[in-house]
Every structure is written in structure tokens, then in C-alpha cells.
Design an enzyme around this catalytic site. Structure first.
Site, mmCIF file in Angstrom:
data_model
loop_
_atom_site.group_PDB
_atom_site.id
_atom_site.type_symbol
_atom_site.label_atom_id
_atom_site.label_comp_id
_atom_site.label_asym_id
_atom_site.label_seq_id
_atom_site.Cartn_x
_atom_site.Cartn_y
_atom_site.Cartn_z
ATOM 1 N N SER A 38 45.731 47.907 34.594
ATOM 2 C CA SER A 38 46.442 48.456 35.753
ATOM 3 C C SER A 38 46.026 47.833 37.069
ATOM 4 O O SER A 38 46.752 47.942 38.057
ATOM 5 C CB SER A 38 46.223 49.977 35.828
ATOM 6 O OG SER A 38 44.835 50.273 35.915
ATOM 7 N N ASP A 328 44.538 56.143 44.357
ATOM 8 C CA ASP A 328 44.406 57.302 43.472
ATOM 9 C C ASP A 328 42.973 57.322 42.981
ATOM 10 O O ASP A 328 42.136 56.543 43.439
ATOM 11 C CB ASP A 328 45.443 57.283 42.332
ATOM 12 C CG ASP A 328 45.304 56.097 41.387
ATOM 13 O OD1 ASP A 328 44.212 55.484 41.338
ATOM 14 O OD2 ASP A 328 46.286 55.773 40.685
ATOM 15 N N HIS A 331 42.266 53.643 41.394
ATOM 16 C CA HIS A 331 42.746 52.353 41.883
ATOM 17 C C HIS A 331 42.632 52.215 43.400
ATOM 18 O O HIS A 331 42.919 53.171 44.120
ATOM 19 C CB HIS A 331 44.212 52.152 41.484
ATOM 20 C CG HIS A 331 44.443 52.272 40.012
ATOM 21 N ND1 HIS A 331 44.885 53.446 39.428
ATOM 22 C CD2 HIS A 331 44.292 51.371 39.008
ATOM 23 C CE1 HIS A 331 44.989 53.258 38.112
ATOM 24 N NE2 HIS A 331 44.634 52.016 37.850
#
Length: 354
Positions: A38, A328, A331
């Protein structure tokens, strides 16, 4: 010629030189080809059946057009910035994004899948694309590229492109420290060795497929992620230094691997893009980077939200993500991604231009 005019010429010359160093001629690096999780996924998870997605608000709110793209960020991710620094496009499309085709992918493409890892078990946790599948898609990409530009040009692109790999954190946080079965099978040091071996096998495979410029990633100080701070009750929500030490140990082993690979394969250049120290510095001295908050994230309460939990109530998210280190609980924000990417490019990745 007046002194003022000479001064203007001198400043102009320095500006041109500086800009050329940071944003070199793209012809030397025809494409940026990205693998991983991610941290660099630009939307591949949108096209697979998994709960780990980010193609909804508030994700992407600071991206061009304010649209969620599947990037786990409020804006751009490192693969985007690094592509720009190589003189290529500002955003690198996901291979599974139906809005793009081979003409777009010829100058940069992302095979990364959020939630994946070197170990196949990691991908199975959230039903995302395993790392070996990313390689299979890359093989398909090579065939499409040859059909699009011809075999000779395709081989040139494949050989001269920079291959970015950003992966490994999920192997520890979603796999080793989450699944008792993995801890029963490996000590943490054995698991590190297992991942390093997987990294070696990846590089060997990519070498046989024509890759010659590869950047492997180190692991960030994962014990300082907002989620890990939240659950670190015994230390009053400070960074989990046990996790950070594991990251440091793993990064050291990856450095040794890089040296070995460069000595074993003719024409191969491998580097370790290690974000650990720059991120740790940003967390310790945020004011140096114009950042105010490092222990909580922007979205939601900032303590534990990620993916759909961030989307439950967008109004809870902070008004200015640039003041935050993390978007978040897992990240970095776009601003943090840019700072990290610029640091890695200026200190290491620029060498691939030569």
C-alpha cells in the site's frame, strides 16, 4: 556587462543546474516500474475482491481533482513523486486500472497491491494480490509492451527502467505479530531471513527478465505508526521500540543482501532505499519539516482508522493534512511522502540516472 546582469545570469545558471540534478532528463530512465504494498499501490486493489481498499472519501481529497484513486493517502504516494523526479509523469497508473492502457504503462506502471508482503501468508490475511502475482502481471506487461513498441524498443525500456520495490512492513504487522502459526514456525530472526531470501529470489527472477536497476526498500520505524502507538498501552502510547529494533535488524540484513547481489550479477545495480532514519527524524523533529502532529493520524480519530474506517465519517478528518505526518493510522500524508521521496532520490536514487 553590469554586475546586476552577471548576478542574474549566475543565479539562473545555478537554478538550471539544481533543477537538472533533481529532475533529470527522462530519456535516461524511460520508465518507473513499481512493485510492493500500500505504500506505493496507486489503485490495483480497486480491481480485486478484498476489504482493503481506499477508493472512497476522504482518501484522495488532496489529489488532483479531489478524487479517491485507490492510493492510501490524501494525495500522491512515493512512486508518483519518484517518477516525477526522474523527469517522467507526476502520477504512475495501476496496472489493473481499466482507465489506462499500454501506451500509459510504457513510461511507468504500478503492480503493487495494498496489504501484500514477501510471504504468501501475508497476502492471504486480507485476500490481496500475492507478491508472486505481481511478477506474473509484469511478465504479461512485457509481452504487451513488445507488441506496442516492438521487441527492440521494449527491451531497451525494460533494461533501462528503474524498478522500485516497497514491501515488508505487512509481513511483520499483519503476519508475524498477528498470526500465532507464523510465530510457531519462525523466530523473528528466522522470519527476517525468510523475507530476505524472498527478496533475493525476486531480484534473481527480475534479472532473468531483463531488469538491471532495482531499488529494494527497507522498513520504516513501524513501532511509531499511530496504530502501533494506540495499542502500546504499557508504554503510554509511545513508539513500540521492540518493533523498531526488528525493523533496524531487518534493514541491516537487506543491506548485506544488496552488497551480495551487486557482486554476483553482471550489470546489475541494486540499492536499498531505506526510509527508516528520515522518518524517525521527522517524528523526533517535526518542526524542521513544517509538521505539527506525528503521534496521531489525520483521518478519523487518528488513533486506529484505516481503509473503510476512515470513510465512515469524513468530517472527523483533520482540516489540514500537511500538518500531519500520517494520513491514516498506517500511511503517511502526501506531504510526508514527498519529503521522504525527495530525500531518497537526492541521496540514492539519482544514481540510476548515470
Amino acid at each position: 556587462m553590469s554586475k546586476t546582469y552577471k548576478l542574474i545570469l549566475c543565479h539562473t545558471f545555478l537554478l538550471v543546474c539544481t533543477t537538472t540534478l533533481l529532475f533529470p532528463v527522462s530519456a535516461k530512465v524511460p520508465a518507473v516500474i513499481v512493485f510492493g504494498d500500500s505504500s506505493v499501490d496507486t489503485g490495483n486493489n480497486n480491481g480485486i475482491k478484498t476489504l482493503l481498499k481506499s477508493d472512497f472519501a476522504p482518501y484522495g481529497r488532496d489529489f488532483e481533482g479531489g478524487r479517491p484513486t485507490g492510493r492510501f493517502c490524501n494525495g500522491r504516494v512515493p512512486s508518483d513523486f519518484i517518477s516525477e523526479y526522474f523527469g517522467l509523469k507526476k502520477t504512475v497508473p495501476a496496472y489493473l486500472d481499466p482507465n489506462y492502457g499500454i501506451s500509459d504503462f510504457a513510461t511507468g506502471v504500478v503492480f503493487a497491491s495494498a496489504g501484500t508482503g514477501y510471504d504468501n501468508t501475508t497476502a492471504a490475511v486480507l485476500n490481496v494480490m500475492p507478491f508472486w502475482k505481481e511478477v506474473e502481471l509484469y511478465k504479461e506487461y512485457q509481452q504487451r509492451l513488445q507488441a506496442y513498441v516492438g521487441e527492440q524498443k521494449a527491451n531497451e525500456i525494460i533494461t533501462k527502467s528503474v524498478y522500485l520495490v516497497s514491501i515488508g512492513t505487512n509481513d511483520f504487522l499483519e503476519n508475524y505479530y498477528l498470526l500465532p502459526t507464523t510465530r510457531t514456525k519462525f523466530t523473528v530472526q528466522q522470519f527476517q531471513d525468510h523475507l530476505v531470501q524472498a527478496a533475493r529470489e525476486f531480484v534473481e527472477t527480475m534479472y532473468t527478465l531483463g531488469a538491471r536497476k532495482i531499488s529494494l526498500s527497507g522498513i520504516l520505524p513501524m513501532g511509531c505508526l499511530p496504530l502501533e502507538r494506540t495499542i502500546n498501552f504499557m508504554a503510554m502510547q509511545e513508539c513500540n521500540e521492540e518493533y523498531n529494533n526488528v525493523a533496524l535488524e531487518f534493514n541491516g540484513k537487506m543491506e548485506k543482501l544488496v552488497k551480495q547481489l551487486n557482486g554476483e550479477f553482471l550489470g546489475l545495480r541494486v540499492v536499498l532505499s531505506n526510509p527508516y532514519y528520515i522518518i524517525k527524524k521527522m517524528i523526533r523533529h517535526p518542526s524542521l519539516y513544517g509538521i505539527e502532529v506525528t503521534d496521531e493520524a489525520c483521518c478519523g480519530t487518528g488513533l486506529f482508522e484505516m481503509s473503510y474506517l476512515c470513510g465512515i465519517d469524513s468530517s472527523l478528518s483533520c482540516p489540514d493534512a500537511d500538518k500531519y505526518m500520517f494520513w491514516d493510522s498506517f500511511h503517511p500524508t502526501e506531504k510526508a511522502n514527498q519529503i521522504i521521496s525527495e530525500h531518497l532520490f537526492k541521496t540514492l536514487l539519482y544514481k540510476f540516472v548515470h
